[in-house]
Design a protein around this motif. Structure first.
Motif, short mmCIF file in Angstrom:
data_model
loop_
_atom_site.label_atom_id
_atom_site.label_comp_id
_atom_site.label_asym_id
_atom_site.label_seq_id
_atom_site.Cartn_x
_atom_site.Cartn_y
_atom_site.Cartn_z
N PHE A 30 0.90 -0.93 -0.15
CA PHE A 30 0.16 0.06 0.02
C PHE A 30 0.91 1.38 -0.42
N THR A 31 0.86 2.36 -0.50
CA THR A 31 1.50 2.75 -0.46
C THR A 31 0.19 4.27 -0.73
N ALA A 32 1.13 5.58 0.16
CA ALA A 32 -0.08 6.79 -0.30
C ALA A 32 0.60 8.29 -0.21
N GLN A 33 0.84 9.21 -0.78
CA GLN A 33 1.59 10.44 -1.29
C GLN A 33 0.50 11.80 -0.42
N PRO A 34 1.62 12.17 0.39
CA PRO A 34 1.32 13.64 0.55
C PRO A 34 0.37 14.34 -0.27
N GLY A 35 -0.23 15.11 0.07
CA GLY A 35 -0.94 15.95 -1.13
C GLY A 35 -2.06 15.84 -1.44
N GLN A 36 -2.71 13.58 -0.75
CA GLN A 36 -4.15 13.94 -1.54
C GLN A 36 -4.42 12.92 -0.54
N ILE A 37 -6.04 12.44 -0.38
CA ILE A 37 -7.07 11.40 0.04
C ILE A 37 -7.06 10.03 -0.78
N ALA A 80 5.91 16.12 5.21
CA ALA A 80 3.84 16.00 5.66
C ALA A 80 3.67 14.95 7.08
N ARG A 81 2.02 15.46 7.80
CA ARG A 81 1.55 15.51 8.58
C ARG A 81 0.74 14.49 7.97
N TRP A 82 0.37 13.40 8.87
CA TRP A 82 -0.96 12.31 8.75
C TRP A 82 -1.97 11.82 9.40
N LEU A 83 -3.47 12.17 8.05
CA LEU A 83 -4.33 11.87 9.15
C LEU A 83 -4.81 10.69 8.38
N LEU A 84 -4.82 9.42 9.99
CA LEU A 84 -5.55 8.65 9.52
C LEU A 84 -6.91 8.22 9.90
N LEU A 85 -7.74 7.91 8.86
CA LEU A 85 -9.31 8.22 9.70
C LEU A 85 -9.07 6.73 8.66
N VAL A 112 -3.44 12.11 3.78
CA VAL A 112 -4.98 11.79 4.61
C VAL A 112 -5.11 10.49 3.90
N VAL A 113 -5.17 9.13 4.75
CA VAL A 113 -5.41 7.56 4.23
C VAL A 113 -7.29 7.54 5.33
N ALA A 114 -7.56 7.44 4.53
CA ALA A 114 -9.20 6.83 4.58
C ALA A 114 -10.25 5.86 4.64
#
Lengths: 278, 357
Positions: free
Chosen positions: A22-29, A157-162, A191-193
């Motif tokens: 799994f990969t998540a980039q900052p600046g994206q949901i 970047a800081r992260w929101l994990l929702l 953001v990862v939701a």
């Protein structure tokens, strides 16, 4: 970048995740979608370091297993699915718990600003336990926002994990919360939701990860991943992805009431006769 | 006391933090007054004020005055303060750790373990060499209660901790099982006891500060002070624990270390308190509960306030215990239960909606 490689999680011998990347980039949901029990929440809990897992989770190339609790807390905040509170704290006291000394901690205005952001300005001195489920959920979001108030901090970047951030909210507050997530991402945060609502996902997510049966089925830009075939396969029912004029927003509807493949024994309802003789 | 709690309970929620800070001062004043009362009243008709005026005018105290005030009432007052503070703080820490306002050291077997230690000492002392009893007799019950408390906590911890993580649910259930086991073994010992021992057991079980001496205070006091001081560092962590262990971890609280320190604090303070004063109930539940309703659940305020109120409450209960049927004494456990249980019920009825059990 938040990255998970080859994550396997077992609960009591049963594998909840099997070799998930799994990969998540900052600046994206980045939305994680999939049917119940597909491993969405487990993947999120692996990303937070909450469950034991094989494989590695890294935040900007640092393995989170080697990071201290406070280092992680300074970089990412986590909104859990259910949030029970043991004692009668007030709303502002709950939000202040999210403050972390040295990051947002120095700024005393952050908790009030976070409450205002989730539309609960006048609620500071109310008791958390007296609020409705939806209001409690927004208080928890305010706490999480207070923890990572500045989406970019010391150049990173800081992260929101929702975890299902809109689960108990009405439609207007669903839009409010997803809007907050989008604004957080727009200025450079990540953001990862975990999402159940495919239409909200289509509306807000930049990247979508589709899971089924503990495996990653597809991951990529929303428009590429949210297709009839991928979603129908993952959810086990016929789904049609369409674009609605005049706003050209993508939406997903079931196109048949029938399930397309077996998701478990579905016995027809029938009158149950119990034998009470003894 | 009802007037004070009434005033505290009617405080508006908005200024809870300010109220809690102000409560530090009120409770400190209450403690000073309790201490003066405890020094001034007792079975012997010795007057504190008479002694003070003698000292002020440079006169010498009589032997009677010196013995009553310095050797009996002073250590007893300080012991009451230490035991009350440690029971209240142990209760508050345990409740924060278990996220349950009804948790109490008695619940996780620490009290039962300490009790087993004391009962063993009282009953089995008959089989010990006379020389040993001569040397350590006075200390035996206290030391055994203390080690019983420690041993049960350590055993509990081993049961509930797997690969470095303590499960609070396992710990709670294991504590109930350990408590039952300790109770059963205690029961066997009580069955073996003779009449004199039974009398000792009953009095120890009800709790008393009558055995307070300076040497005992010098053993228990530092341990109690150290554990109360350690509890002072747990406030923020216990607040976060109210959101659940996972969320506390997400906020950046070192959850495992917090749990270690909390468990050790509870073991040390309960063990020491039970050792010197026997079984004194209700302080650990009533004091934190009352403060939580009055000034809010913030542990950074709650823990020091619980220490102050617990100390005052136990000193007050002790004064009642030794004055009400003077020259005889009531066991203090009876007084705390008679005072504590109705207050507890009254709070529950009054704030039923807010007490989340």
């Amino acid at each position: 970048m938040l990255q998970a490689k080859n994550i396997t999680v077992s609960f009591g011998g049963k594998k909840a995740l099997r070799g998930v990347d799994f990969t998540a980039q900052p600046g994206q949901i980045t939305a994680i979608v999939g049917p119940n029990g597909s491993g969405k929440t487990t993947l999120l809990r692996a990303l937070t370091g909450e469950v034991e897992h094989n494989g590695t989770v890294s935040l900007d190339s640092h393995d989170i297993a080697g990071m201290k609790g406070w280092e992680l807390a300074a970089r990412r905040a986590v909104l859990p699915q259910a949030a029970a509170l043991a004692f009668p704290f007030t709303v502002i006291e709950v939000v202040r718990m999210g403050l972390f000394g040295g990051t947002s901690g120095g700024d005393a205005t952050v908790p009030s600003a976070a409450l205002a952001r989730v539309g609960l300005s006048g609620y500071a001195d109310r008791l958390y336990q007296e609020l409705s489920g939806g209001e409690q959920q927004r208080v928890q979001l305010a706490r999480v926002l207070a923890q990572v108030w500045h989406p970019v901090w010391q150049g990173a970047a800081r992260w929101l994990l929702l975890d299902e951030p809109v689960a108990s909210l009405d439609i207007a507050h669903q839009l409010l919360v997803m809007g907050i997530a989008r604004d957080f991402a727009k200025v450079g945060g990540g953001v990862v939701a975990v999402m159940h609502d495919l239409n909200l996902t289509a509306m807000f997510a930049d990247t979508v990860a589709v899971m089924a049966a503990g495996q990653m089925v597809a991951q990529g830009p929303m428009a590429q991943v949210m297709t009839d075939d991928t979603l129908s396969h993952a959810y086990g029912c016929g789904l049609r992805v369409s674009v609605a004029p005049p706003m050209t927003s993508t939406f997903v509807l079931p196109h048949t009431a029938q399930l397309t493949h077996d998701i478990g024994p579905l016995a027809p309802f029938s009158a149950v006769r119990t034998n009470t003789g003894c | 006391m009802a007037a004070i709690t009434d005033a505290l309970l009617d405080t508006p929620k908005g200024g809870r933090e300010v109220t809690a800070r102000r409560a530090h001062l009120w409770l400190l004043a209450l403690l000073v007054i309790s201490c003066l009362f405890s020094l001034a009243y007792g079975a012997a008709g010795t007057s504190l004020w008479g002694a003070l005026s003698k000292l002020a005018t440079g006169q010498v105290l009589s032997d009677m005055e010196r013995v009553v005030l310095w050797d009996i009432r002073a250590p007893r007052t300080l012991m009451g303060a230490s035991v009350g503070a440690s029971l209240a703080v142990a209760g508050a820490v345990m409740q924060g750790l278990f996220r349950n306002p009804l948790a109490d050291p008695g619940l996780v077997g620490v009290g039962a373990g300490a009790g087993l230690g004391a009962i063993s000492a009282i009953v089995l002392a008959a089989w010990l060499p006379v020389a040993f009893i001569d040397l350590f007799g006075n200390w035996l019950v206290s030391a055994a209660a203390f080690f019983g408390g420690w041993a049960s906590t350590l055993l509990l911890y081993r049961v509930a901790t797997r690969s470095g993580r303590t499960s609070v649910a396992t710990m709670l259930l294991a504590g109930i099982a350990l408590g039952a086991l300790a109770g059963a073994v205690s029961g066997i010992l009580v069955y073996m006891a003779d009449d004199t021992q039974l009398r000792d057991l009953t009095f120890w079980g009800l709790g008393s500060l009558a055995g307070a001496t300076w040497p005992k205070l010098f053993v228990a006091g530092p341990l109690i002070l150290a554990s109360i001081a350690a509890a002072g560092f747990l406030g923020r962590g216990l607040n976060a624990m109210a959101l659940g262990e996972a969320t506390a971890h997400h906020i950046g609280i070192p959850v495992q270390r917090l749990k270690n320190v909390a468990v050790m604090t509870v073991a040390a303070s309960t063990g020491a308190a039970v050792a010197v004063a026997g079984g004194i109930g209700f302080v650990g539940i009533v004091v934190p509960h009352l403060l939580r309703l009055a000034t809010g659940p913030d542990h950074r305020m709650l823990l020091p306030n619980a220490a102050l109120l617990g100390a005052s409450l136990l000193i007050g209960a002790d004064v009642i215990a030794r004055v009400v049927i003077a020259p005889a004494e009531l066991p203090i456990g009876i007084v705390t239960a008679v005072l504590g249980a109705p207050v507890f019920l009254w709070i529950l009825l009054r704030r039923r909606g807010l007490v989340d059990l």
